[in-house]
Design an enzyme around this catalytic site. Structure first.
Site, PDB file in Angstrom:
ATOM      1  N   ASP A 297      -5.223  -5.060 -12.096  1.00  0.00           N
ATOM      2  CA  ASP A 297      -4.061  -5.589 -11.389  1.00  0.00           C
ATOM      3  C   ASP A 297      -2.835  -5.331 -12.280  1.00  0.00           C
ATOM      4  O   ASP A 297      -2.935  -4.823 -13.412  1.00  0.00           O
ATOM      5  CB  ASP A 297      -4.254  -7.079 -11.037  1.00  0.00           C
TER       6      ASP A 297
HETATM    7  C1  BGC Z   1      -1.011  -8.683  -7.100  1.00  0.00           C
HETATM    8  C2  BGC Z   1      -1.944  -7.772  -6.353  1.00  0.00           C
HETATM    9  C3  BGC Z   1      -1.193  -6.573  -5.807  1.00  0.00           C
HETATM   10  C4  BGC Z   1      -0.449  -5.887  -6.932  1.00  0.00           C
HETATM   11  C5  BGC Z   1       0.304  -4.653  -6.480  1.00  0.00           C
HETATM   12  C6  BGC Z   1      -0.132  -7.945  -8.080  1.00  0.00           C
HETATM   13  O1  BGC Z   1       0.862  -8.763  -8.589  1.00  0.00           O
HETATM   14  O2  BGC Z   1      -1.777  -9.655  -7.780  1.00  0.00           O
HETATM   15  O3  BGC Z   1      -2.584  -8.469  -5.320  1.00  0.00           O
HETATM   16  O4  BGC Z   1      -2.088  -5.688  -5.202  1.00  0.00           O
HETATM   17  O5  BGC Z   1       0.464  -6.799  -7.502  1.00  0.00           O
HETATM   18  O6  BGC Z   1       1.367  -4.965  -5.690  1.00  0.00           O
END
Ligand code: BGC
Length: 746
Positions: A297
């Site tokens: 992530d």
């Molecule tokens: C979130 C994810 C997301 C990623 C990309 C992160 O902050 O936890 O769920 O896919 O950002 O946008």
């Protein structure tokens, strides 16, 4: 000269291998991998945000920055938007420019672009937004989930994007958590069923097909279980709990064929999940058999050093995560991962085998998605954007999400000649009907919503005409006028009823952290002011999680839970209020009374008991509204449960049937839910556990028999040895107010 020959030879090989359609994607991947330098491999494992290659103007690329990313750092993947959703045309320009640049690289490896299409395609203007997962769980309708997922896939692909970071499979057992609306609620079975359906739908047409995208199960594992409810804060979880409540959704999703998985940013029992070889390799790869791509992530690899303090240096963080099993780093704001991983390989801290394994997964996905054949936006896919039928689907989904929690003396539905005061901050808000991931990450910025989005005030006017509608609100949730309780009372003077629209404005991730679950005082004051008028008050709740309303509930004559149900929320709300739709949503969570009363429906026997010296009023499970609750404008009656046998044997099956009759005067939909309760077990049994559900439609007076086939796996639980078992013994099967007992023997 030598170089030129080498390049020509490489090009020849590349062209030979990719144009040979008789080679499998696997063979093409292996051929390509053999030609790659270490830099090219590490580049594939590097994912950066669009902002890294963009000018300050949203959606306008910086060609020099793009060249640097692709030619110098050889990045394999790009994600996200810089600020807000782009038009389909803008996306096409962005994707085309990126792929053009990738074509100029030595091996012409296309870039895989990823976005968060969480309840519809979040980041394309005018894409259709549907109910959030929590609201879809209230529909108990996997066919609807399938239909909206297909549209999401089509609108992503129409935008030129083939990788969706969805669905969220985290189990919503902590209602404080700011990402609760993205979950399917507190129950494991609903999460498994909806999650697997969605994943299948994203990928089932075959990833080369313009109606499919690669899905991404997230966030593995336990992300939703933070102790404080604050996003990305520590989780403490015994393995028995992890396996009972949080792992099954991922196991089913792997079986359903998800291509990718994203890792939980948090820590479990002190180990950040990005550093957990046990979870990423032993459990996910070996036990669940997942063969696809693991992506980190946002910034979570470097955070092993900067935030979690388990890696003494940035390089140690990279080594830890890659060796634990992460294949691609969502870096995403610089190229540090590239440099650090290269150093780590050169120092022997990460093996080339491990790099090859990761890169192979990335390339294989790109082959499967058809990116090597055509990395550009596809015309056939573009034609699937914004079809008129998506709007009616959005309305169907919003209708089925609507959950009527209270209807004293059948105050609802209203007749259309009532004079109505529409009050409260959600009355003229679009964002409070859609929530997170709506054209922007936070979803709050209403300028990006489609121009034909309607507010609750507008759809009520559509029903009864503007002369019958009054309001004391202004546009937008946060406008101070909306919270002025003194204005509400005089405004109600000419009204027969008050529709009070309270709840939460949109939020996503940590900006949604809250210190208190009680609806803020300023909103409670509005409710009190409304009740003090003596007019009947209908509370319309637009919220992503259950905000406590215990102090005002007794004064409300009706309560409609609408969650965040997307583009057609307001239309669905008005349809329910005026009886043009008979509500059939049921709660996917227990609606608690207060912080001290957060007990979930699948509670243990000792939670059921209140000892006398403590408080023994209502038993242990005492929510304001229980899990599975939702009213209709008609009534349904059950016959007795019929069993094909009372004895379930080893690998046998029994059929559980029940007849449901619509005994009211209106047609309606109804969800039949089958729960089990084992009387005695080696570890304390659940008081109730949802094992199956089916939604049916019944005309007034009509009846139907619903059957479920139950085998031992439907009754299992995780035992003290961490195995899923069904132990011999007596089980109660429960549907509504009916109960039947069966015995299971090995
Ligand atoms: C979130 C994810 C997301 C990623 C990309 C992160 O902050 O936890 O769920 O896919 O950002 O946008």
């Amino acid at each position: 000269m030598k170089n030129i020959v080498a390049i020509l030879f490489a090009l020849l090989l590349t062209n030979i291998s990719f144009s040979q359609n008789n080679l499998s994607d696997e063979q093409k991947t292996n051929t390509l991998l053999k030609q790659m330098t270490l830099d090219e491999k590490i580049g594939q494992m590097t994912q950066v945000a669009l902002a890294v290659v963009c000018t300050p103007t949203d959606g306008v690329l910086d060609t020099a920055a793009l060249r640097k990313a692709i030619q110098n750092y050889k990045v394999g993947s790009i994600l996200n938007v810089t600020g807000h959703a782009l038009t389909v045309d803008q996306w096409h320009i962005v994707i085309t420019q990126i792929q053009d640049e990738a074509k100029k690289s030595r091996l012409h490896i296309p870039v895989i672009y990823g976005l968060d299409g969480m309840h519809g395609q979040t980041y394309t203007l005018d894409a259709t937004l549907f109910p959030q997962n929590i609201a879809m769980a209230a529909t108990r309708n996997p066919d609807l989930a399938k239909a909206i997922t297909k549209v999401t896939a089509k609108e992503l692909r129409a935008s030129g994007v083939r990788w969706n970071f969805a669905p969220v499979l985290d189990c919503g057992r902590q209602p404080l958590w700011s990402r609760f609306p993205e979950t399917y609620g507190e129950d494991v079975y609903i999460g498994k069923t909806m999650g697997a359906t969605v994943i299948k739908t994203y990928e089932e047409d075959g990833l080369r097909n313009p109606t499919a995208v690669a899905s991404c199960m997230k966030h593995y594992l336990g992300y939703s279980a933070s102790r404080t409810g604050k996003d990305r804060t520590p989780i403490y979880m015994p393995e028995i709990e992890m396996r009972e409540y949080y792992l099954p959704q991922f196991r089913e999703a792997v079986k359903a064929g998800s291509s990718t998985i994203m890792i939980n940013s948090g820590e479990i029992n002190g180990t950040p999940v990005h550093a957990s070889k046990y979870l990423l390799t032993d459990v996910l790869r070996k036990e669940l058999g997942f063969q696809g791509l693991i992506v980190s992530d946002w910034e979570d690899i470097i955070r092993l050093h900067t935030r979690h303090n388990v890696a003494p240096t940035p390089r140690a963080a990279v080594v830890m995560a890659v060796n634990a099993g992460v294949d691609m780093s969502m870096v995403p704001s610089d190229f540090s991962f590239f440099d650090l991983l290269k150093e780590a390989v050169q120092k022997g801290e990460v093996s080339v085998n491990r790099i090859d394994e990761a890169v192979k997964r990335i390339l294989l996905l790109k082959f499967k998605l058809g990116l090597f054949e055509n990395p550009y936006p596809e015309d056939v896919a573009t034609a699937n954007f914004g079809k008129p039928e998506y709007q009616s689907l959005a309305l169907d989904a919003a209708h089925e999400a609507m959950t009527l929690l209270k209807n004293q003396n059948d105050i609802l539905p209203f007749s259309k000649n009532k004079k109505i005061l529409v009050a409260g901050p959600s009355a003229q808000s679009i964002s409070a009907l859609n929530g997170c991931w709506s054209y922007t990450w936070q979803g709050k910025d209403e300028q990006w919503y489609p121009k034909d989005s309607k507010t609750i005030l507008q759809t009520i006017i559509d029903k009864v005409g503007s002369t019958n509608v009054m309001t004391c609100t202004a546009k937008g949730f946060d406008n101070m006028i909306n919270f002025d309780a003194d204005k509400l009372k005089p405004a109600a003077a000419g009204a027969d009823v008050i529709v009070l629209c309270l709840g939460e404005n949109a939020y996503a991730e940590s900006p949604g952290n809250t210190r208190d679950m009680i609806l803020p005082d300023e909103q409670l004051n509005l409710a009190k002011a409304a009740a003090s008028t003596g007019k009947p008050v209908i509370l319309v709740l637009t919220e992503g999680r259950p905000r406590f309303i215990t102090s005002i509930e007794p004064q409300m004559k009706g309560i409609l839970m609408t969650y965040w149900s997307g583009k057609k929320s307001a239309e669905a709300i008005a349809d329910v209020l005026f009886g043009d739709y008979n509500p059939d949503g049921i709660l996917p969570f227990s609606y608690p009374k207060s912080m001290g009363e957060i007990v979930l429906y699948d509670r243990k026997p000792s939670e059921e008991v209140r000892e006398v010296f403590n408080d023994n009023i209502n038993g242990g499970y005492d929510p304001l509204f229980p899990f599975g609750f939702g009213l209709s404008y008609t009534t349904f009656q059950y016959g007795d449960i019929q069993l094909s046998s009372n004895n379930l044997k080893a690998d046998g099956k029994i059929t559980v049937s029940i007849t449901v009759k619509n005994t009211g005067t209106r047609d309606g939909k109804h969800t039949v839910e089958l729960y089990s309760h084992e009387l005695y077990a080696s570890i304390t049994p659940f008081m109730k556990r949802l094992r199956a559900f089916k939604k049916i439609s019944l005309k007034a007076g009509e009846q139907q028999t619903v059957s479920f086939i139950i085998s031992k796996s439907d009754l299992e639980f995780v035992n003290a040895q961490l195995k899923e078992v069904t132990e011999p013994g007596d089980f109660d099967l429960m549907i509504g107010d009916k109960k039947a007992r069966i015995n299971y023997k090995l």
